[in-house]
Design a protein around this motif. Structure first.
Motif: not given
Length: 262
Positions: A47-51, A55-62
């Motif tokens: 989550h820290e790496a995701h932030l 937010l749009d750099k972690f694959g699919f939009d959940p």
């Protein structure tokens, strides 16, 4: 095998094209079975790496992913813990020895020119060789994955835009173990292996077309992955973006159960 991978890549990407699914959303479901305290710790780092990445750099939009696609296909998919740059750096010019669930070992050589040379063990114990173009790109969940494309068999020079999500890679720099998932009836199964610089002497017995680009490890002989692991020199100490376990990885379902999208 390559045609199945192409079809699956297209299908997985299409799952992100519609509106949010009404079923199977991880943040609305009970705690995923098999989730441990270690997975919770991995998710916190992810989550820290995701932030940090965006937010749009972690694959699919959940919120748009079709979580009920093939019942459990997306919730059980591993979350990649390596960026495109880190994965490229790890694989380029190296051999990847892995277990493809057949009796013997299998190997890929990742040539610097973007081609991958395969020598894969078959259920009957024989070995098949082929090569395909390699694309290290985004993945459905996490940072980076890999997609192979054969222009001759696919009849197009490059993958279509809808097929540019690669299979996720999960790596542990302390052990050197790396995995990418394979499809199984209940979702995904970790297909583990390691990267090495050495050319195993046993490669010459089964893989006549596999490039020999480095020193030979004459001790690496045998019929199984376990045999080759005994005298392997796996690459270790490489960079990852957060911890994850290649053998029992943090999955998309676990991650979004703990960190629902806003």
């Amino acid at each position: 095998m390559l045609k199945k991978q192409i079809a699956l890549a297209v299908a997985l990407t299409l799952t992100a094209a519609g509106a949010a699914s009404a079923q199977n959303e991880p943040w609305e479901e009970p705690r995923p079975s098999g989730m441990t305290d270690a997975h919770t710790a991995y998710a916190e780092e992810a989550h820290e790496a995701h932030l940090a990445a965006g937010l749009d750099k972690f694959g699919f939009d959940p919120l748009k992913a079709e979580w009920d696609y093939q019942v459990n296909r997306l919730p059980t998919m591993p979350v990649s813990n390596m960026s495109v740059a880190k994965l490229n750096s790890l694989m380029n010019g190296r051999y990847f020895i892995y277990d493809n669930q057949n009796p013997g070992w299998s190997v890929m050589y990742f040539a610097p020119n973007g081609e991958t040379h395969f020598c894969a063990n078959a259920p009957d114990g024989s070995y098949n060789e082929w090569k395909a173009d390699r694309y290290v790109t985004s993945t459905p969940f996490g940072f980076a994955g890999m997609l192979h494309w054969d222009p001759k068999r696919a009849e197009t020079e490059k993958p279509p835009v809808l097929a540019t999500k690669g299979y996720p890679f999960v790596a542990d720099p302390n052990t050197g173990i790396v995995s990418s998932p394979r499809r199984v009836s209940y979702g995904w199964q970790a297909q583990t292996g390691w990267f090495q610089d050495d050319y195993a002497t046993v490669f010459a017995e089964h893989c006549r077309d596999l490039p020999r680009v480095s020193k030979i490890n004459y001790k690496q002989e045998g019929a199984t992955v376990e045999d080759l692991a005994k005298f392997a020199n796996p690459v270790k100490g490489f960079k990852v973006d957060f911890r994850n376990d290649p053998n029992n990885p943090l999955t998309a379902g676990m991650y979004y159960h703990l960190y629902p999208p806003q």
